[in-house]
Design an enzyme around this catalytic site. Structure first.
Site, PDB file in Angstrom:
ATOM      1  N   GLU A 215      31.220  90.640  88.883  1.00  0.00           N
ATOM      2  CA  GLU A 215      30.213  91.218  87.979  1.00  0.00           C
ATOM      3  C   GLU A 215      28.839  90.593  88.223  1.00  0.00           C
ATOM      4  OE1 GLU A 215      31.472  91.326  83.862  1.00  0.00           O
ATOM      5  OE2 GLU A 215      33.573  91.573  84.386  1.00  0.00           O
TER       6      GLU A 215
ATOM      7  N   GLU B 261      38.788  87.285  80.359  1.00  0.00           N
ATOM      8  CA  GLU B 261      38.196  86.324  79.422  1.00  0.00           C
ATOM      9  C   GLU B 261      39.158  85.759  78.365  1.00  0.00           C
ATOM     10  OE1 GLU B 261      34.779  88.438  77.909  1.00  0.00           O
ATOM     11  OE2 GLU B 261      33.828  88.526  79.861  1.00  0.00           O
TER      12      GLU B 261
HETATM   13  C1  HAH Z   1      31.398  90.884  80.802  1.00  0.00           C
HETATM   14  N1  HAH Z   1      31.502  89.868  79.807  1.00  0.00           N
HETATM   15  C2  HAH Z   1      32.574  91.853  80.712  1.00  0.00           C
HETATM   16  O1  HAH Z   1      33.629  91.451  81.562  1.00  0.00           O
HETATM   17  C3  HAH Z   1      32.182  93.279  81.060  1.00  0.00           C
HETATM   18  O2  HAH Z   1      33.280  94.120  80.808  1.00  0.00           O
HETATM   19  C4  HAH Z   1      31.002  93.733  80.224  1.00  0.00           C
HETATM   20  O3  HAH Z   1      30.677  95.084  80.526  1.00  0.00           O
HETATM   21  C5  HAH Z   1      29.870  92.828  80.461  1.00  0.00           C
HETATM   22  C6  HAH Z   1      30.089  91.533  80.711  1.00  0.00           C
HETATM   23  C7  HAH Z   1      30.541  88.821  79.892  1.00  0.00           C
HETATM   24  C8  HAH Z   1      30.204  88.183  78.591  1.00  0.00           C
HETATM   25  C9  HAH Z   1      30.170  88.865  77.395  1.00  0.00           C
HETATM   26  O4  HAH Z   1      30.455  90.168  77.354  1.00  0.00           O
HETATM   27  C10 HAH Z   1      29.842  88.214  76.194  1.00  0.00           C
HETATM   28  C11 HAH Z   1      29.541  86.889  76.220  1.00  0.00           C
HETATM   29  C12 HAH Z   1      29.549  86.226  77.403  1.00  0.00           C
HETATM   30  C13 HAH Z   1      29.857  86.874  78.578  1.00  0.00           C
END
Ligand code: HAH
Length: 361
Positions: free
Chosen positions: A259, A152
């Site tokens: 994911e 990200e």
């Molecule tokens: C994901 N982010 C992460 O890659 C993962 O490590 C986590 O456990 C869950 C989701 C997605 C995300 C976020 O955390 C916040 C805002 C938008 C998207």
């Protein structure tokens, strides 16, 4: 004679039922891609372990390998959780995708500051990142087949390319290429991925494409792009997802869905306070129908693009627990997966495994 025939019919039913319950997602998709799941070490000690072994052939530690949990203090690593997931995978011959070596969230407080609380210099931060990656990727060398190296790093704002994280603020863009280089040095056989969400949005998608292409063109050891696949009952549309996968295929790298989950609420990208309407959190037949349609579209397209997609990982095991129970709204129950809270396959499961060339066992 009649008794024997009845008995035989009964036996057949039992045997069929038995093999039906034993056959899992990974078997139906054997000729397509690996099917993974994000896990906690705790889940592996419950009845969810059996479900995992039936359906999945790859594990991603949901939190255990993130920088905060695994590297809580500068000179202290916490290995127990990550080690136990890797040991479970090895005992059961499952693949492991490492997640993640460099991210702006779930980082330990000490990472960006010195003893007086001031931001560290670029040199210090890059050295810390190098030490972290060398130690973590080095420990699991040969035991993981892939790493989400950087997670990200791209901004969600239209006018901005890279996310203005602490990594970027202190190091500039350089930290991204360096992270890949150090991961490759620590584990030369691991496939290295850039991983991000909201990949179906054309603006974000092109920024992801640009970043990965520029790394590849610069000779940085990057082997694939991870599309998180945090979707919902209102997205992606067939054409959106089809063009997204087609676009990333042009990179000539691996594409993995890293994911996957389909929320039963409309997609929202930012955390927010709970409101009155959020109390309406039942998994209604209407929501179930909408979720089935999105899952069907997704898997139909994953199958269509099987030569480029090498793995599809679900983010959590069953509706017993999902990160979406607390995102974007704390405590709003979601039902984003293929198994219900009792670990029984939902209707949507049967839709996902019921396709023309499904492996017949
Ligand atoms: C994901 N982010 C992460 O890659 C993962 O490590 C986590 O456990 C869950 C989701 C997605 C995300 C976020 O955390 C916040 C805002 C938008 C998207």
């Amino acid at each position: 004679m009649k008794i024997t025939t009845t008995f035989f019919a009964l036996l057949c039913t039992i045997v069929t039922a038995q093999s039906q319950t034993e056959k899992g997602l990974k078997d139906y998709y054997k000729n397509y891609f690996t099917i993974g799941v994000a896990v906690s070490p705790q889940a592996l000690k419950t009845d969810e372990a059996q479900l995992i072994l039936q359906h999945f052939n790859s594990l991603t530690p949901e939190n255990a390998m993130k920088m905060g949990p695994i590297h809580p203090k500068e000179n202290e690593y916490f290995w127990a959780h990550a080690d136990s997931i890797v040991a479970f995978a090895q005992r059961n011959k499952l693949k492991v995708r490492g997640h993640t070596l460099c991210w702006h969230n779930q980082t330990p407080g000490w990472m960006f500051v010195d003893a007086t609380g001031k931001d560290v210099s670029k040199e210090v931060l890059l050295q810390r990142l190098k030490d972290h990656i060398t130690t973590v990727a080095g420990r699991y060398k040969g035991k993981l087949y892939a790493w989400d190296v950087v997670n990200e790093a791209i901004s969600d704002s239209k006018s901005e390319y890279l996310r203005k994280s602490k990594w970027f603020e202190i190091c500039g863009e350089e930290y991204i290429a360096k992270a890949f280089q150090w991961a490759h040095e620590a584990d030369p056989d691991a496939l290295l991925f850039y991983n991000d969400y909201n990949e179906i949005n054309p603006i974000k998608r092109e920024k992801m494409f640009k970043l990965v292409k520029s790394l590849k063109d610069a000779g940085v050891p990057i082997h694939g792009v991870g599309l998180q696949g945090h979707w919902a009952i209102n997205e992606p549309s067939r054409s959106q997802l089809d063009s997204t996968i087609t676009r990333f295929a042009e990179l000539g790298l691996k594409v993995q869905i890293t994911e996957l989950d389909i929320s039963v609420y409309k997609k929202e990208h930012d955390a927010r306070e709970r409101q009155q309407e959020d109390n309406n959190a039942a998994f209604t037949p209407e929501k179930e129908k909408e979720q089935i349609e999105v899952y069907k579209t997704c898997f139909d397209l994953f199958r269509k693009h099987k030569t480029v997609i090498s793995s599809v990982t679900f983010w959590n095991i069953s509706d017993r627990h999902s990160w979406l129970d607390n995102f974007p709204v704390r405590g709003r129950k979601d039902y984003p997966l293929l198994f219900d809270k009792d670990l029984k396959p939902k209707k949507v499961y049967w839709e996902v495994v019921n396709f023309q060339d499904a492996v017949k066992l």
